[in-house]
Each structure stands twice: as structure tokens, then as C-alpha cells.
Design an enzyme around this catalytic site. Structure first.
Site, PDB file in Angstrom:
ATOM      1  N   ASN A   9      90.789  63.656  -6.418  1.00 21.12           N
ATOM      2  CA  ASN A   9      90.932  64.000  -7.836  1.00 21.12           C
ATOM      3  C   ASN A   9      92.106  64.964  -7.969  1.00 21.12           C
ATOM      4  O   ASN A   9      91.992  66.135  -7.637  1.00 21.12           O
ATOM      5  CB  ASN A   9      89.619  64.651  -8.318  1.00 21.12           C
ATOM      6  CG  ASN A   9      89.721  65.175  -9.741  1.00 21.12           C
ATOM      7  OD1 ASN A   9      90.689  64.876 -10.453  1.00 21.12           O
ATOM      8  ND2 ASN A   9      88.740  65.949 -10.158  1.00 21.12           N
ATOM      9  N   LYS A  11      93.486  66.063 -10.584  1.00 17.10           N
ATOM     10  CA  LYS A  11      93.405  66.908 -11.791  1.00 17.10           C
ATOM     11  C   LYS A  11      94.762  66.908 -12.523  1.00 17.10           C
ATOM     12  O   LYS A  11      95.482  65.919 -12.456  1.00 17.10           O
ATOM     13  CB  LYS A  11      92.933  68.315 -11.421  1.00 17.10           C
ATOM     14  CG  LYS A  11      91.642  68.276 -10.594  1.00 17.10           C
ATOM     15  CD  LYS A  11      90.952  69.589 -10.452  1.00 17.10           C
ATOM     16  CE  LYS A  11      89.689  69.384  -9.619  1.00 17.10           C
ATOM     17  NZ  LYS A  11      88.858  70.575  -9.525  1.00 17.10           N
ATOM     18  N   HIS A  95      83.269  65.107 -15.454  1.00 12.42           N
ATOM     19  CA  HIS A  95      83.627  66.171 -14.509  1.00 12.42           C
ATOM     20  C   HIS A  95      83.298  67.517 -15.157  1.00 12.42           C
ATOM     21  O   HIS A  95      83.442  67.685 -16.368  1.00 12.42           O
ATOM     22  CB  HIS A  95      85.121  66.081 -14.174  1.00 12.42           C
ATOM     23  CG  HIS A  95      85.503  67.001 -13.049  1.00 12.42           C
ATOM     24  ND1 HIS A  95      85.713  68.340 -13.260  1.00 12.42           N
ATOM     25  CD2 HIS A  95      85.663  66.786 -11.728  1.00 12.42           C
ATOM     26  CE1 HIS A  95      86.000  68.911 -12.094  1.00 12.42           C
ATOM     27  NE2 HIS A  95      85.977  67.987 -11.140  1.00 12.42           N
ATOM     28  N   GLU A  97      84.842  70.186 -15.374  1.00 13.84           N
ATOM     29  CA  GLU A  97      85.930  70.784 -16.169  1.00 13.84           C
ATOM     30  C   GLU A  97      85.985  70.167 -17.566  1.00 13.84           C
ATOM     31  O   GLU A  97      86.326  70.841 -18.540  1.00 13.84           O
ATOM     32  CB  GLU A  97      87.266  70.625 -15.414  1.00 13.84           C
ATOM     33  CG  GLU A  97      87.316  71.565 -14.215  1.00 13.84           C
ATOM     34  CD  GLU A  97      88.119  71.071 -13.032  1.00 13.84           C
ATOM     35  OE1 GLU A  97      88.922  70.139 -13.166  1.00 13.84           O
ATOM     36  OE2 GLU A  97      87.918  71.628 -11.923  1.00 13.84           O
ATOM     37  N   GLU A 167      78.514  67.542  -7.889  1.00 11.00           N
ATOM     38  CA  GLU A 167      79.503  68.604  -7.742  1.00 11.00           C
ATOM     39  C   GLU A 167      78.942  69.905  -8.306  1.00 11.00           C
ATOM     40  O   GLU A 167      79.024  70.144  -9.529  1.00 11.00           O
ATOM     41  CB  GLU A 167      80.778  68.248  -8.505  1.00 11.00           C
ATOM     42  CG  GLU A 167      81.471  67.020  -7.973  1.00 11.00           C
ATOM     43  CD  GLU A 167      82.963  67.065  -8.274  1.00 11.00           C
ATOM     44  OE1 GLU A 167      83.752  67.016  -7.332  1.00 11.00           O
ATOM     45  OE2 GLU A 167      83.327  67.195  -9.453  1.00 11.00           O
ATOM     46  N   GLY A 173      86.639  74.298  -6.440  1.00  9.60           N
ATOM     47  CA  GLY A 173      87.858  75.112  -6.428  1.00  9.60           C
ATOM     48  C   GLY A 173      87.634  76.544  -5.975  1.00  9.60           C
ATOM     49  O   GLY A 173      88.503  77.404  -6.159  1.00  9.60           O
ATOM     50  N   SER A 213      84.976  71.988  -2.981  1.00 11.82           N
ATOM     51  CA  SER A 213      85.594  72.636  -1.822  1.00 11.82           C
ATOM     52  C   SER A 213      85.449  71.827  -0.530  1.00 11.82           C
ATOM     53  O   SER A 213      85.223  72.393   0.550  1.00 11.82           O
ATOM     54  CB  SER A 213      85.050  74.057  -1.647  1.00 11.82           C
ATOM     55  OG  SER A 213      85.412  74.849  -2.770  1.00 11.82           O
TER      56      SER A 213
HETATM   57  P1  PGA Z   1      87.801  71.042  -5.199  1.00  8.23           P
HETATM   58  O1  PGA Z   1      87.529  70.162  -6.507  1.00  8.23           O
HETATM   59  O2  PGA Z   1      87.745  70.090  -4.025  1.00  8.23           O
HETATM   60  O3  PGA Z   1      89.147  71.647  -5.397  1.00  8.23           O
HETATM   61  O4  PGA Z   1      86.702  72.052  -5.119  1.00  8.23           O
HETATM   62  C1  PGA Z   1      86.587  69.124  -6.501  1.00  8.23           C
HETATM   63  C2  PGA Z   1      86.528  68.479  -7.862  1.00  8.23           C
HETATM   64  O5  PGA Z   1      86.681  69.175  -8.875  1.00  8.23           O
HETATM   65  O6  PGA Z   1      86.340  67.259  -7.972  1.00  8.23           O
END
Ligand code: PGA
Length: 252
Positions: A9, A11, A95, A97, A167, A173, A213
Site C-alpha cells: 500500500n 498510500k 483503510h 486512514e 490492521e 506506521g 508495521s
Molecule cells: P505500515 O502501514 O506498514 O506503514 O504500518 C500499513 C497500512 O497502513 O496498510
């Protein structure tokens, strides 16, 4: 069970030249055999170029969002048909976000999953609890609500190919991945809820993947768990060496 699925992903990162460089690197490093299905999810603006660049590979494309509407006066939106048109096979839906910054609800996700299914796109439905919900021991309640509302109204054959991404919001993140054992128990619960909604046969085959992560260092321990059928990778998917090591997690 299908092969594990590993999704990058990206983003809101990468303009076309950077994206093409990364794609060339990924194609070169993953040209041999590997066990996982590989999907990358760039921004809308990159999808068409990525599709052309990926034509001679078996790496697939996912969009990061889709409109709930099929067409018409929805300024700024992108429809499922348009995503098919630029070569997408998957769409990330719900997601955290998008839930956090764009106030997407489970019901919105439900509509988006429906338009994807209509166009033959496979939804990657994201669920996960916040830190406050986790601390209040509400993880399983939140999972159940997100699944029941997000997946309501679908038939068994609709969800056969669905991918569910667990998630935990506090792990995204932050560099603080969930413990594999803890993720495994939530994945088991997600499968149970899906079994109660759609029956055990389809639930047993659903790919339930972990995100939050994931790195080339923790991938092996994550993938050892029986109910974890792949990963959704954010930050590490932007780094060639890390992403390709994650894909080849079982080769070392
Ligand atoms: P990350 O993000 O691996 O940077 O923690 C995962 C995601 O948001 O899908």
C-alpha cells in the site's frame, strides 16, 4: 486456501517516474518463483502507467479507494468501472486512514464493496481497532461490528474471493507491530464471524491478512501463524529491498 497475498500500500507517495523505477526494481527482483501473490497499490494518478509497466509480469494492481456510486455527478470520485479500465484487480476498502480522515463508516464500506463486486474487482476490506478500543478490551466487539456492517447483504459467492485485512490502528506506521500470537487470535475470531455469516466452507478459504508495521524483519514470524494468509504493507513497500524480502519471506 489460495496462495498467500502480499500487498504493497503505497498510500499518497510516488509520482510516476519514482513509481516506474520502483516497479522495474520489483519486477527484476521478483522475476524468479515465489509463493505469494503480489499486489501493489499506487495512487490513482499512477495506476495507468503502472498497469503498462506491469504488463509482462504477474504482479497485480490495487486501487486505494473507490466511489460508492457507479457513475454520474460525483465530482472528484473514481468509479469501479474506471478502475477496471486502468487495469486494477483489487481495491483497498475502509483503510483506517480513510475511516479517520474521510469519515468512512462501515456502511460506506459496504456500498463500496458492492460496487467492486458488481465490476468484478476484488475488495480488500480493512478492519482494525484503535488504541483506545484495544485498551478498553473492545477489539473483538469492534471487529464483529465492522464485519457484520461492512459485509451485510452479500451472498456466499460474492465473498469467496474477498480479502480481509486486519490492521490494528495503533500498529499502522508506528513501528509497533502486533505480536504474531495476538494477531493470530484476532484472525481466528474474524474467521469465526465470517463462518457465522457465510458458512464454514467459504470462511475457511478466505484470505485474512495482517497489516501494521510489517517489515522484512518480522514477516517470518507473522507468516508462521495459521490464520494469517498474507500481509498489507505500508512503509516497507516503498523500499525495494524490504518489499522484495517480505515477498520472499520463506526463502531464507
Ligand atoms: P505500515 O502501514 O506498514 O506503514 O504500518 C500499513 C497500512 O497502513 O496498510
Amino acid at each position: 486456501m489460495k496462495e498467500p497475498i502480499i500487498i504493497g500500500n503505497w498510500k499518497m507517495n510516488m509520482i510516476i517516474p519514482d513509481a516506474l523505477k520502483l516497479i522495474t526494481g520489483i519486477k527484476n527482483k521478483l522475476s524468479g518463483k515465489h509463493d505469494a501473490e503480489v499486489v501493489i497499490s499506487p495512487s490513482f494518478t499512477v495506476l495507468n502507467s503502472a498497469h503498462i509497466a506491469l504488463a509482462d509480469s504477474n504482479i497485480k494492481l490495487a486501487a486505494q479507494n473507490v466511489s460508492f456510486a457507479d457513475k454520474g455527478a460525483y465530482t472528484g470520485e473514481v468509479s469501479a468501472k474506471m478502475l477496471v479500465d486502468v487495469g486494477c484487480e483489487y481495491v483497498i476498502i475502509g483503510h483506517s486512514e480513510r475511516r479517520q480522515y474521510f469519515h468512512e463508516s462501515n456502511k460506506d464500506c459496504n456500498k463500496k464493496i458492492a460496487v467492486c463486486l458488481e465490476e468484478g474487482l476484488t475488495p480488500i476490506y480493512c478492519v482494525g481497532e484503535t488504541l483506545a478500543e484495544r485498551d478498553a478490551h473492545k477489539t473483538l466487539d469492534v471487529m464483529e461490528l465492522q464485519l457484520r456492517e461492512g459485509l451485510t447483504g452479500f451472498k456466499v459467492h460474492d465473498i469467496e474471493n474477498l480479502v480481509i485485512a486486519y490492521e490494528p490502528v495503533w500498529a499502522i506506521g508506528t513501528g509497533r507491530s502486533a505480536e504474531s500470537k495476538d494477531a493470530e487470535s484476532v484472525h481466528g475470531f474474524i474467521r469465526e464471524i465470517c463462518a457465522s455469516m457465510f458458512g464454514g466452507v467459504v470462511a475457511d478459504k478466505l484470505r485474512i491478512i495482517y497489516g501494521g508495521s510489517v517489515t522484512d524483519e518480522n514477516i517470518q514470524s507473522i507468516m508462521k501463524e495459521k490464520n494469517i494468509n498474507g500481509v498489507l504493507v505500508g512503509g516497507a513497500s516503498l523500499v525495494l529491498e524490504k518489499f522484495t524480502k517480505i515477498v520472499k519471506y520463506n526463502e531464507e
